[in-house]
Scaffold this motif. Structure first.
Motif, PDB file in Angstrom:
ATOM      1  N   PHE A 251     -80.781 -51.742 -14.642  1.00 29.53           N
ATOM      2  CA  PHE A 251     -79.748 -50.733 -14.464  1.00 29.53           C
ATOM      3  C   PHE A 251     -79.653 -50.352 -12.994  1.00 29.53           C
ATOM      4  CE2 PHE A 251     -83.691 -48.675 -15.506  1.00 29.53           C
ATOM      5  CZ  PHE A 251     -83.791 -47.626 -14.602  1.00 29.53           C
ATOM      6  N   ALA A 252     -78.466 -49.944 -12.614  1.00 29.05           N
ATOM      7  CA  ALA A 252     -78.214 -49.550 -11.237  1.00 29.05           C
ATOM      8  C   ALA A 252     -78.476 -48.062 -11.070  1.00 29.05           C
ATOM      9  CB  ALA A 252     -76.770 -49.882 -10.872  1.00 29.05           C
ATOM     10  N   VAL A 253     -79.105 -47.712  -9.959  1.00 27.62           N
ATOM     11  CA  VAL A 253     -79.384 -46.321  -9.615  1.00 27.62           C
ATOM     12  C   VAL A 253     -78.548 -45.967  -8.393  1.00 27.62           C
ATOM     13  CG1 VAL A 253     -81.137 -44.701  -8.809  1.00 27.62           C
ATOM     14  CG2 VAL A 253     -81.741 -46.459 -10.500  1.00 27.62           C
ATOM     15  N   SER A 254     -77.737 -44.933  -8.528  1.00 27.12           N
ATOM     16  CA  SER A 254     -76.975 -44.447  -7.376  1.00 27.12           C
ATOM     17  C   SER A 254     -76.818 -42.940  -7.496  1.00 27.12           C
ATOM     18  CB  SER A 254     -75.604 -45.123  -7.281  1.00 27.12           C
ATOM     19  OG  SER A 254     -74.737 -44.666  -8.274  1.00 27.12           O
ATOM     20  N   CYS A 255     -76.343 -42.336  -6.445  1.00 25.09           N
ATOM     21  CA  CYS A 255     -76.189 -40.886  -6.412  1.00 25.09           C
ATOM     22  C   CYS A 255     -75.276 -40.422  -7.540  1.00 25.09           C
ATOM     23  CB  CYS A 255     -75.612 -40.456  -5.067  1.00 25.09           C
ATOM     24  SG  CYS A 255     -75.390 -38.676  -4.908  1.00 25.09           S
ATOM     25  N   ARG A 256     -75.660 -39.345  -8.165  1.00 24.16           N
ATOM     26  CA  ARG A 256     -74.870 -38.779  -9.259  1.00 24.16           C
ATOM     27  C   ARG A 256     -73.962 -37.648  -8.791  1.00 24.16           C
ATOM     28  NH1 ARG A 256     -78.652 -39.212 -14.587  1.00 24.16           N
ATOM     29  NH2 ARG A 256     -79.436 -41.287 -14.115  1.00 24.16           N
ATOM     30  N   HIS A 257     -73.991 -37.349  -7.514  1.00 23.84           N
ATOM     31  CA  HIS A 257     -73.135 -36.299  -6.939  1.00 23.84           C
ATOM     32  C   HIS A 257     -73.205 -35.041  -7.805  1.00 23.84           C
ATOM     33  CE1 HIS A 257     -71.724 -39.132  -3.978  1.00 23.84           C
ATOM     34  NE2 HIS A 257     -71.735 -40.015  -4.958  1.00 23.84           N
ATOM     35  N   CYS A 258     -74.414 -34.556  -7.924  1.00 29.13           N
ATOM     36  CA  CYS A 258     -74.731 -33.416  -8.792  1.00 29.13           C
ATOM     37  C   CYS A 258     -73.854 -32.197  -8.510  1.00 29.13           C
ATOM     38  CB  CYS A 258     -76.192 -33.008  -8.615  1.00 29.13           C
ATOM     39  SG  CYS A 258     -77.370 -34.331  -8.967  1.00 29.13           S
ATOM     40  N   GLU A 259     -73.670 -31.398  -9.540  1.00 25.96           N
ATOM     41  CA  GLU A 259     -72.904 -30.159  -9.412  1.00 25.96           C
ATOM     42  C   GLU A 259     -73.560 -29.217  -8.406  1.00 25.96           C
ATOM     43  OE1 GLU A 259     -69.735 -27.801  -9.883  1.00 25.96           O
ATOM     44  OE2 GLU A 259     -69.965 -29.714 -10.926  1.00 25.96           O
ATOM     45  N   ASP A 260     -74.875 -29.049  -8.512  1.00 27.42           N
ATOM     46  CA  ASP A 260     -75.637 -28.203  -7.589  1.00 27.42           C
ATOM     47  C   ASP A 260     -76.767 -29.066  -7.018  1.00 27.42           C
ATOM     48  OD1 ASP A 260     -76.706 -26.052  -6.191  1.00 27.42           O
ATOM     49  OD2 ASP A 260     -77.744 -25.244  -7.945  1.00 27.42           O
ATOM     50  N   PRO A 261     -76.462 -29.928  -6.032  1.00 34.57           N
ATOM     51  CA  PRO A 261     -77.437 -30.922  -5.570  1.00 34.57           C
ATOM     52  C   PRO A 261     -78.619 -30.316  -4.813  1.00 34.57           C
ATOM     53  CG  PRO A 261     -75.416 -31.044  -4.293  1.00 34.57           C
ATOM     54  CD  PRO A 261     -75.181 -30.028  -5.360  1.00 34.57           C
ATOM     55  N   ILE A 262     -79.809 -30.603  -5.307  1.00 34.28           N
ATOM     56  CA  ILE A 262     -81.023 -30.115  -4.660  1.00 34.28           C
ATOM     57  C   ILE A 262     -81.208 -30.769  -3.294  1.00 34.28           C
ATOM     58  CG2 ILE A 262     -82.568 -31.773  -5.770  1.00 34.28           C
ATOM     59  CD1 ILE A 262     -84.622 -29.427  -5.953  1.00 34.28           C
ATOM     60  N   CYS A 263     -80.697 -31.969  -3.115  1.00 37.95           N
ATOM     61  CA  CYS A 263     -80.820 -32.633  -1.813  1.00 37.95           C
ATOM     62  C   CYS A 263     -80.067 -31.850  -0.736  1.00 37.95           C
ATOM     63  CB  CYS A 263     -80.331 -34.077  -1.880  1.00 37.95           C
ATOM     64  SG  CYS A 263     -78.607 -34.277  -2.376  1.00 37.95           S
ATOM     65  N   VAL A 264     -78.901 -31.325  -1.078  1.00 38.46           N
ATOM     66  CA  VAL A 264     -78.115 -30.530  -0.124  1.00 38.46           C
ATOM     67  C   VAL A 264     -78.852 -29.237   0.200  1.00 38.46           C
ATOM     68  CG1 VAL A 264     -75.957 -29.263   0.216  1.00 38.46           C
ATOM     69  CG2 VAL A 264     -75.913 -31.546  -0.811  1.00 38.46           C
TER      70      VAL A 264
ATOM     71  N   ALA B  49     -81.367 -40.713   6.335  1.00 40.16           N
ATOM     72  CA  ALA B  49     -81.131 -40.812   4.894  1.00 40.16           C
ATOM     73  C   ALA B  49     -79.912 -41.666   4.602  1.00 40.16           C
ATOM     74  CB  ALA B  49     -80.960 -39.422   4.305  1.00 40.16           C
ATOM     75  N   LEU B  50     -79.962 -42.342   3.462  1.00 40.99           N
ATOM     76  CA  LEU B  50     -78.888 -43.230   3.041  1.00 40.99           C
ATOM     77  C   LEU B  50     -78.674 -43.035   1.553  1.00 40.99           C
ATOM     78  CD1 LEU B  50     -77.250 -45.546   4.406  1.00 40.99           C
ATOM     79  CD2 LEU B  50     -78.934 -47.108   3.461  1.00 40.99           C
ATOM     80  N   LYS B  51     -77.415 -42.880   1.122  1.00 49.47           N
ATOM     81  CA  LYS B  51     -77.105 -42.698  -0.291  1.00 49.47           C
ATOM     82  C   LYS B  51     -75.668 -43.080  -0.548  1.00 49.47           C
ATOM     83  CE  LYS B  51     -75.833 -38.639  -1.721  1.00 49.47           C
ATOM     84  NZ  LYS B  51     -74.482 -39.144  -1.786  1.00 49.47           N
ATOM     85  N   CYS B  52     -75.319 -43.237  -1.790  1.00 52.17           N
ATOM     86  CA  CYS B  52     -73.946 -43.561  -2.173  1.00 52.17           C
ATOM     87  C   CYS B  52     -73.012 -42.413  -1.806  1.00 52.17           C
ATOM     88  CB  CYS B  52     -73.877 -43.810  -3.680  1.00 52.17           C
ATOM     89  SG  CYS B  52     -72.198 -44.006  -4.308  1.00 52.17           S
ATOM     90  N   GLU B  53     -71.905 -42.778  -1.177  1.00 57.78           N
ATOM     91  CA  GLU B  53     -70.864 -41.803  -0.868  1.00 57.78           C
ATOM     92  C   GLU B  53     -69.538 -42.238  -1.495  1.00 57.78           C
ATOM     93  OE1 GLU B  53     -70.840 -40.363   3.196  1.00 57.78           O
ATOM     94  OE2 GLU B  53     -72.965 -40.849   3.392  1.00 57.78           O
ATOM     95  N   LEU B  54     -69.648 -43.039  -2.560  1.00 58.55           N
ATOM     96  CA  LEU B  54     -68.499 -43.502  -3.348  1.00 58.55           C
ATOM     97  C   LEU B  54     -67.524 -44.356  -2.546  1.00 58.55           C
ATOM     98  CD1 LEU B  54     -67.839 -40.203  -5.335  1.00 58.55           C
ATOM     99  CD2 LEU B  54     -69.065 -42.237  -6.124  1.00 58.55           C
TER     100      LEU B  54
END
Length: 146
Positions: free
Chosen positions: A54-67, A112-117
């Motif tokens: 399965f692929a793992v990518s950012c879920r763009h959370c409603e209240d992102p703890i990373c932010v 840092a690197l993550k999915c930005e759609l």
């Protein structure tokens, strides 16, 4: 908001999403020049065990703890997508530690690197979705999700 969703039943574990992602974010016009003989830094990653891929990518959370955890203010949520201002990132990688999905990694330069759609580099769907041969990765808005 549209997000990336993965159906692990359809994932072949071929890693084409990773190659397409790395190419789309390379700034190059030619995939061979962008990727051949170079380390890949995709913003989506395939996880595998004995029975599923399965692929793992950012879920763009409603209240992102990373932010909330970013000490430099490099991570922001804009128009529903969690984005990184790579100029502000100091490479502390606190975001990597706090992401509950393992969707944030260190890039080639230590930032840092993550999915930005693929908001800055494609038209229509993100590159991982376009490159998935089995349609295991989709870009859609689902009912009941913010």
């Amino acid at each position: 908001m549209k997000r990336i969703y993965v159906n692990e039943k359809w994932c072949l574990g071929c890693h084409l999403c990773e190659y397409n992602c790395a190419f789309a974010n390379s700034g190059e016009e030619d995939m061979v020049k962008a990727l051949k003989g170079k380390p890949l830094f995709p913003r989506i990653h395939i996880e595998e065990d004995d029975k599923i891929s399965f692929a793992v990518s950012c879920r763009h959370c409603e209240d992102p703890i990373c932010v909330r955890s970013c000490i430099s203010g490099a991570l922001i949520k804009k128009d529903g997508a969690v984005r990184i201002d790579r100029e502000k990132c100091v490479g502390c990688l606190t975001c990597v530690l706090v992401c509950p999905y393992g969707a944030v990694t260190a890039g080639e330069d230590g930032a840092a690197l993550k999915c930005e759609l693929c908001l800055n580099n494609t038209r229509g769907e993100p590159a991982c979705v376009q490159g998935c041969p089995n349609n295991a990765i989709v870009f859609e808005e689902r009912q009941g999700e913010a």
